[in-house]
Design an enzyme around this catalytic site. Structure first.
Site, mmCIF file in Angstrom:
data_model
loop_
_atom_site.group_PDB
_atom_site.id
_atom_site.type_symbol
_atom_site.label_atom_id
_atom_site.label_comp_id
_atom_site.label_asym_id
_atom_site.label_seq_id
_atom_site.Cartn_x
_atom_site.Cartn_y
_atom_site.Cartn_z
ATOM 1 C CB CYS A 91 -0.353 1.090 -4.260
ATOM 2 S SG CYS A 91 -2.598 0.834 -5.216
ATOM 3 C CD GLU A 92 0.013 -2.374 -11.198
ATOM 4 O OE1 GLU A 92 -0.716 -3.305 -11.853
ATOM 5 O OE2 GLU A 92 0.680 -2.657 -11.377
ATOM 6 C CD GLN A 133 2.428 -7.081 0.638
ATOM 7 O OE1 GLN A 133 1.638 -5.600 0.635
ATOM 8 N NE2 GLN A 133 2.788 -7.830 1.375
#
Length: 195
Positions: A91-92, A133
């Site tokens: 996840c960024e 995502q």
């Protein structure tokens, strides 16, 4: 390109900021190990979508009619589907692991098909970035469209996010589902049964 030396320097600083001693036995080699791991798990950051498409651009056209020709001849449509392609990402927002991820990828051939292993390799390489995502599905669809020339592509992804399961709200069994539907997969809901 990924700079392992800088990563190691920053990991060392992070260990100090966490109040630990980077010179103690268990942590002495940790900055370099983390740097090597980041080079591996973030390898996709070294490439654009176009470069990934070029990397896995191995298609076959022998015996594959164009979908328009099949429709004009009254033949039933052809759909290629790969299900449950396992991969991971990060996840960024929290640099947290997205895990137990599975992609279902479908497309309608337009005169050529891609080797099946290449579909899985595209998913893997796209996942190896700091990501959302939703963007993973879009990137996979963009790359497959470039390789196959097909506008009819669907990518569904489900997976767990450790930024939800291990921190914050801590909902261990919460799974996220996303769908990127293009062309006939978006227009004809009967095609979505393949996903």
């Amino acid at each position: 390109m990924i700079d392992e030396k800088k990563i190691a320097e920053h990991v060392r600083g992070l260990l100090i900021a966490l109040g630990d001693d980077p010179e103690r036995e268990g942590l002495r080699d940790t900055p370099e190990r983390v740097a090597r791991m980041y080079s591996e798990v973030f390898a996709g950051m070294n490439y654009t979508n176009h470069e990934i498409a070029e990397m896995f651009n191995r298609t076959f056209s022998e015996g594959i009619e164009d979908e328009e020709e099949r429709e004009n001849a009254g033949a039933p449509g052809r759909v290629v589907v790969m299900k449950d392609i396992e991969f991971f990402s990060y996840c960024e927002h929290h640099m947290a692991l997205m895990y137990d991820m599975k992609a279902n990828v479908a497309y309608i051939p337009h005169g050529k098909v891609i080797g099946l292993s290449k579909i899985a390799r595209v998913c893997d390489m796209v996942g190896r970035r700091l990501q959302l995502q939703e963007r993973i599905g879009r990137d996979i669809a963009d790359i497959l469209s470039e390789i196959t020339g097909s506008p009819d592509i669907a990518v569904t992804i489900e997976g767990y996010h450790s930024c939800v399961t291990a921190r914050g709200i801590k909902k261990n069994h919460t799974k996220t589902f996303t769908a990127e539907l293009r062309g006939r997969f978006r227009e004809d809901s009967s095609l979505q049964v393949y996903l």
